[in-house]
Every structure is written in C-alpha cells, then in structure tokens.
Design a protein around this motif. Sequence first.
Motif, PDB file in Angstrom:
ATOM      1  N   ASP A  97     -50.303  11.660 -58.599  1.00 56.84           N
ATOM      2  CA  ASP A  97     -49.235  12.151 -57.725  1.00 56.84           C
ATOM      3  C   ASP A  97     -48.180  12.862 -58.567  1.00 56.84           C
ATOM      4  O   ASP A  97     -47.476  12.228 -59.355  1.00 56.84           O
ATOM      5  N   MET A  98     -48.051  14.172 -58.382  1.00 49.87           N
ATOM      6  CA  MET A  98     -47.126  14.958 -59.188  1.00 49.87           C
ATOM      7  C   MET A  98     -45.867  15.358 -58.434  1.00 49.87           C
ATOM      8  O   MET A  98     -45.089  16.185 -58.922  1.00 49.87           O
ATOM      9  N   PHE A  99     -45.644  14.803 -57.258  1.00 48.69           N
ATOM     10  CA  PHE A  99     -44.399  15.123 -56.561  1.00 48.69           C
ATOM     11  C   PHE A  99     -43.165  14.681 -57.360  1.00 48.69           C
ATOM     12  O   PHE A  99     -42.152  15.394 -57.361  1.00 48.69           O
ATOM     13  N   PRO A 100     -43.187  13.534 -58.050  1.00 42.12           N
ATOM     14  CA  PRO A 100     -42.022  13.202 -58.880  1.00 42.12           C
ATOM     15  C   PRO A 100     -41.728  14.278 -59.925  1.00 42.12           C
ATOM     16  O   PRO A 100     -40.561  14.565 -60.231  1.00 42.12           O
ATOM     17  N   GLU A 101     -42.775  14.899 -60.448  1.00 38.82           N
ATOM     18  CA  GLU A 101     -42.572  15.967 -61.426  1.00 38.82           C
ATOM     19  C   GLU A 101     -42.023  17.217 -60.761  1.00 38.82           C
ATOM     20  O   GLU A 101     -41.189  17.925 -61.329  1.00 38.82           O
ATOM     21  N   ALA A 102     -42.463  17.494 -59.542  1.00 42.23           N
ATOM     22  CA  ALA A 102     -41.911  18.628 -58.799  1.00 42.23           C
ATOM     23  C   ALA A 102     -40.412  18.441 -58.581  1.00 42.23           C
ATOM     24  O   ALA A 102     -39.617  19.379 -58.733  1.00 42.23           O
ATOM     25  N   VAL A 103     -40.019  17.205 -58.250  1.00 43.11           N
ATOM     26  CA  VAL A 103     -38.591  16.917 -58.049  1.00 43.11           C
ATOM     27  C   VAL A 103     -37.828  17.101 -59.358  1.00 43.11           C
ATOM     28  O   VAL A 103     -36.728  17.674 -59.382  1.00 43.11           O
ATOM     29  N   ARG A 104     -38.396  16.637 -60.476  1.00 48.75           N
ATOM     30  CA  ARG A 104     -37.719  16.806 -61.775  1.00 48.75           C
ATOM     31  C   ARG A 104     -37.499  18.285 -62.088  1.00 48.75           C
ATOM     32  O   ARG A 104     -36.439  18.679 -62.603  1.00 48.75           O
ATOM     33  N   SER A 105     -38.476  19.107 -61.763  1.00 52.91           N
ATOM     34  CA  SER A 105     -38.325  20.540 -62.041  1.00 52.91           C
ATOM     35  C   SER A 105     -37.148  21.130 -61.270  1.00 52.91           C
ATOM     36  O   SER A 105     -36.393  21.953 -61.801  1.00 52.91           O
ATOM     37  N   ILE A 106     -36.973  20.690 -60.033  1.00 55.53           N
ATOM     38  CA  ILE A 106     -35.851  21.197 -59.225  1.00 55.53           C
ATOM     39  C   ILE A 106     -34.525  20.697 -59.789  1.00 55.53           C
ATOM     40  O   ILE A 106     -33.543  21.435 -59.869  1.00 55.53           O
ATOM     41  N   ARG A 107     -34.494  19.455 -60.204  1.00 59.59           N
ATOM     42  CA  ARG A 107     -33.264  18.877 -60.746  1.00 59.59           C
ATOM     43  C   ARG A 107     -32.837  19.588 -62.028  1.00 59.59           C
ATOM     44  O   ARG A 107     -31.652  19.845 -62.243  1.00 59.59           O
ATOM     45  N   GLU A 108     -33.785  19.927 -62.889  1.00 60.62           N
ATOM     46  CA  GLU A 108     -33.442  20.497 -64.184  1.00 60.62           C
ATOM     47  C   GLU A 108     -33.318  22.021 -64.172  1.00 60.62           C
ATOM     48  O   GLU A 108     -32.545  22.584 -64.941  1.00 60.62           O
ATOM     49  N   ILE A 109     -34.067  22.688 -63.302  1.00 63.22           N
ATOM     50  CA  ILE A 109     -34.001  24.154 -63.247  1.00 63.22           C
ATOM     51  C   ILE A 109     -32.936  24.632 -62.271  1.00 63.22           C
ATOM     52  O   ILE A 109     -32.330  25.681 -62.464  1.00 63.22           O
ATOM     53  N   ARG A 110     -32.702  23.878 -61.200  1.00 65.14           N
ATOM     54  CA  ARG A 110     -31.730  24.229 -60.162  1.00 65.14           C
ATOM     55  C   ARG A 110     -32.014  25.626 -59.596  1.00 65.14           C
ATOM     56  O   ARG A 110     -31.119  26.482 -59.541  1.00 65.14           O
ATOM     57  N   PRO A 111     -33.225  25.893 -59.147  1.00 65.76           N
ATOM     58  CA  PRO A 111     -33.566  27.227 -58.648  1.00 65.76           C
ATOM     59  C   PRO A 111     -32.872  27.523 -57.321  1.00 65.76           C
ATOM     60  O   PRO A 111     -32.347  26.623 -56.657  1.00 65.76           O
ATOM     61  N   LYS A 112     -32.905  28.777 -56.936  1.00 66.43           N
ATOM     62  CA  LYS A 112     -32.341  29.159 -55.639  1.00 66.43           C
ATOM     63  C   LYS A 112     -33.213  28.638 -54.496  1.00 66.43           C
ATOM     64  O   LYS A 112     -32.719  28.355 -53.406  1.00 66.43           O
ATOM     65  N   ALA A 113     -34.523  28.549 -54.749  1.00 69.11           N
ATOM     66  CA  ALA A 113     -35.450  28.083 -53.711  1.00 69.11           C
ATOM     67  C   ALA A 113     -36.689  27.503 -54.374  1.00 69.11           C
ATOM     68  O   ALA A 113     -36.916  27.668 -55.578  1.00 69.11           O
ATOM     69  N   PHE A 114     -37.507  26.822 -53.581  1.00 65.84           N
ATOM     70  CA  PHE A 114     -38.789  26.332 -54.079  1.00 65.84           C
ATOM     71  C   PHE A 114     -39.831  26.411 -52.967  1.00 65.84           C
ATOM     72  O   PHE A 114     -39.503  26.412 -51.767  1.00 65.84           O
ATOM     73  N   ILE A 115     -41.091  26.516 -53.384  1.00 70.11           N
ATOM     74  CA  ILE A 115     -42.229  26.558 -52.464  1.00 70.11           C
ATOM     75  C   ILE A 115     -43.287  25.621 -53.018  1.00 70.11           C
ATOM     76  O   ILE A 115     -43.849  25.862 -54.090  1.00 70.11           O
ATOM     77  N   PHE A 116     -43.584  24.541 -52.295  1.00 76.87           N
ATOM     78  CA  PHE A 116     -44.644  23.628 -52.702  1.00 76.87           C
ATOM     79  C   PHE A 116     -45.682  23.531 -51.581  1.00 76.87           C
ATOM     80  O   PHE A 116     -45.340  23.580 -50.398  1.00 76.87           O
ATOM     81  N   GLU A 117     -46.937  23.383 -51.994  1.00 75.35           N
ATOM     82  CA  GLU A 117     -48.052  23.328 -51.043  1.00 75.35           C
ATOM     83  C   GLU A 117     -48.850  22.070 -51.282  1.00 75.35           C
ATOM     84  O   GLU A 117     -48.997  21.626 -52.427  1.00 75.35           O
ATOM     85  N   ASN A 118     -49.367  21.471 -50.204  1.00 75.79           N
ATOM     86  CA  ASN A 118     -50.184  20.276 -50.349  1.00 75.79           C
ATOM     87  C   ASN A 118     -51.128  20.148 -49.163  1.00 75.79           C
ATOM     88  O   ASN A 118     -51.064  20.920 -48.206  1.00 75.79           O
ATOM     89  N   VAL A 119     -51.991  19.136 -49.218  1.00 78.79           N
ATOM     90  CA  VAL A 119     -53.038  18.976 -48.213  1.00 78.79           C
ATOM     91  C   VAL A 119     -52.492  18.422 -46.898  1.00 78.79           C
ATOM     92  O   VAL A 119     -51.433  17.788 -46.850  1.00 78.79           O
ATOM     93  N   LYS A 120     -53.260  18.643 -45.847  1.00 76.14           N
ATOM     94  CA  LYS A 120     -52.910  18.149 -44.515  1.00 76.14           C
ATOM     95  C   LYS A 120     -52.766  16.633 -44.498  1.00 76.14           C
ATOM     96  O   LYS A 120     -51.972  16.075 -43.724  1.00 76.14           O
TER      97      LYS A 120
END
Length: 391
Positions: A97-120
């Motif tokens: 499960d890499m969602f915790p890593e996705a959250v870390r990327s947002i916290r440290e990069i502080r981008p204007k937006a993000f797009i994540f994709e996952n299964v149904k």
Amino acid sequence: MNSIELFAGAGGLAMGMANAGFHHCGLVEWNPHACQTIRENPQRYSDAHGKWKLYEGDARGLDYASFGDDIAVVSGGPPCQPFSLGGKHGGSLDTRDMFPEAVRSIREIRPKAFIFENVKGLLRQNFASYLEYTILQLTYPFVTRCAEETWESHLARLERHHTSVPIPGELRYKVLFRLLNAANYGVPQKRERVFIVGFREDLNVEWSFPEPTHSEDALLHSMWISGDYWERHKVPRSKRPTQSTKMAARVSRLSALRLGDELLPWVTVRDTIRDLPDPVKSPNNKVLNHVYIPGARSYPGHTGSPLDEPAKTLKAGDHGVPGGENMIAMPDGSVRYFTIREAARIQTFPDDYVFHGSWGEIMRQLGNAVPVKLGEVVAKHVAAHLRAVGA
C-alpha cells in the motif's frame, strides 16, 4: 508546468500528463522492466524544457526536496494490489500500500494539485473507512500520524480536525474522487478506475471531473439503428451478430430517442485493431510486438473480449497474464490472446512505443497501466483550471 510522476509503471499516466503539456521533472518507478520501458521511449516524456530524470527504486527512500519548489502537479498510480478485486484484499495491512507515500509526497512538495489513480476495488465497503482516511490525509497532509498511533486513531483525529474551526494559513487541499469508465472517454476498454484529484485550497479552484465524450448508447445506435458501424467495417448483414431479446428491447427504446451529437460511440476492439494484420495468418508481419501467442482458452467467467465492444479490463495478475483473460472473443466462438501491440492500442499507447521484458512481463505492465488517453483527458482538465487561476 512542472510535474512529478510517482509509481510510473510503463508510463501511461505520465505520457498522458506530457501530452497535456506538463513537464516531468522526474519519474519514479521501482520495477526494472518498467523502468527500461520508460528509458527506451525518451521522446514521450521530454519536451522543449529539457530532459527528465528517472528514479529507479522505492519511492519511500526518495528525497522530495531534490525536485525543487516549483512543482505544479504530483501524479501517479499507487500500487493497487492491496485493493484489487483480483488481489489478496489486504488494504491498509498490505505492505504494498503506497498511499502513505503519496501523502508524504504532497506534504513535502506542496504542489498546486495532484492526480492519483487506483482500482475500483478501493470503493468496496470493507475499504470505506480506509478510503475516507486517505482522502482526509490528502486534505490535511500536515496532520501527520504519530509513531504509536493506529491508522484508525489517526482517522478519528483527522475527522475532529476536519470538523473544527479552520486554522488560518494551514496547507489543505480540496479533494474529489470519482470512478471513471475509460470507455466513456474514447478508450477502447471498459476499464473502471478511481481517480483522486486535489487542488491546493488557497488557489480557489472550482473543479469537477471532465464530462464523458463517448457512450454505449451512441455505439448501439451506430450498430443497430443507423448501421454506420457495420458499413464502416464492411461487415455484411449475413455476418452481423443476432440481437438478443434484451438487446432488441433496448435498441427499440433507443430508436424512439434523439441522441445528442455531443457524444461519440464507444470505441470497440474491432475499431482498434482493424488495420493490423491477423497475427495467426501473418506470423511474419513487420508490426512491432504483434506476435501470436498460443494457449488461450475460454472457461466460465473468463470468456475474452467481444470483437464489437470495448475490451474488458486488461489485467496484470501476480504471475503474468491470468488464464483466460486478455483475450479476443471472435464472432465464430474462437478465442486468442491479444498481442502486445493490440493490448497496447487498447491502453492507447502509440504504435512506436517499445516495451521491455518477456510477453508475460509486458502484459503485466500493460495490465497495470493507466490508459494514456484517459490520463491525458484528466490532466488537460486539471491544467486548464490551474491556468484559469494563474497558477
């Protein structure tokens, strides 16, 4: 606008982002075969701004500060096996499960937006609390989990934070998620995937998911009312399939309606591969990665993709291509595996895209990929809204 792609896989979403005008400052992927696939297609990820960099390895060891502070969007498909209908259903307990890593990327990069994709499968009832947890973490990336805190306790704290008085100046994101069917956006595949999109709250972006451009009703109309579909493919009436009673009733209802011109027909497997040589009859054809693979067989629940519909969801499987999946079901009842090139077209990769690895490994890459066209549609919509607010 600069972007970073995490969990890039074979590069489907990353290519869609590039097609939408984003410049990749870096792509991150751990699978060596997928990394080599990306390396062999540099023209798909570079632009006038210069070269991009591929980071091969576990994203959890990445220093996001190395990317600088001018990142507009972070995108990616966190590994989906924990939530896949065909997987082990481990969810938050699965080490993949890499969602915790996705959250870390947002916290440290502080981008204007993000797009994540996952299964149904992420929307299944038994994952409902964890989905809420993920959305709240992405909304409040600086409300971090403590060392001895369970994710359930962290969720409760996030819920209290969400319902409390907003903290002035706090970094937060407006987050939406929706299940999108790729076929509704011109992809020749009935692939349903969850997209999670967020915009930094201080940008005041008003956003909703892009509206569908294609529909099943429009396809049925072109088949059974106007006949355009069969005429385009030069299929004589004697070779056209027979309508079931249920389909005939549906077509009858459609004939009484006036379909709007704004929606195009779903794209079918026949539409997608019509100009490719038959790999069985022409085994020595010169098309890249278009080689017949024997051994396909049909059995209950695994009957292949009908030629005159969008393909069923291409699958990866833990050990390559699952038995009975990723097949074409011909009108005469025969089945065969999709060639790599056919599967790549179904995922809307360009014909000159080179894949690295064995047939099973490449089909795994394709089964895990985001359709390029679907990624491009979502990315263009995000880009347009960022430009509209001057971001």
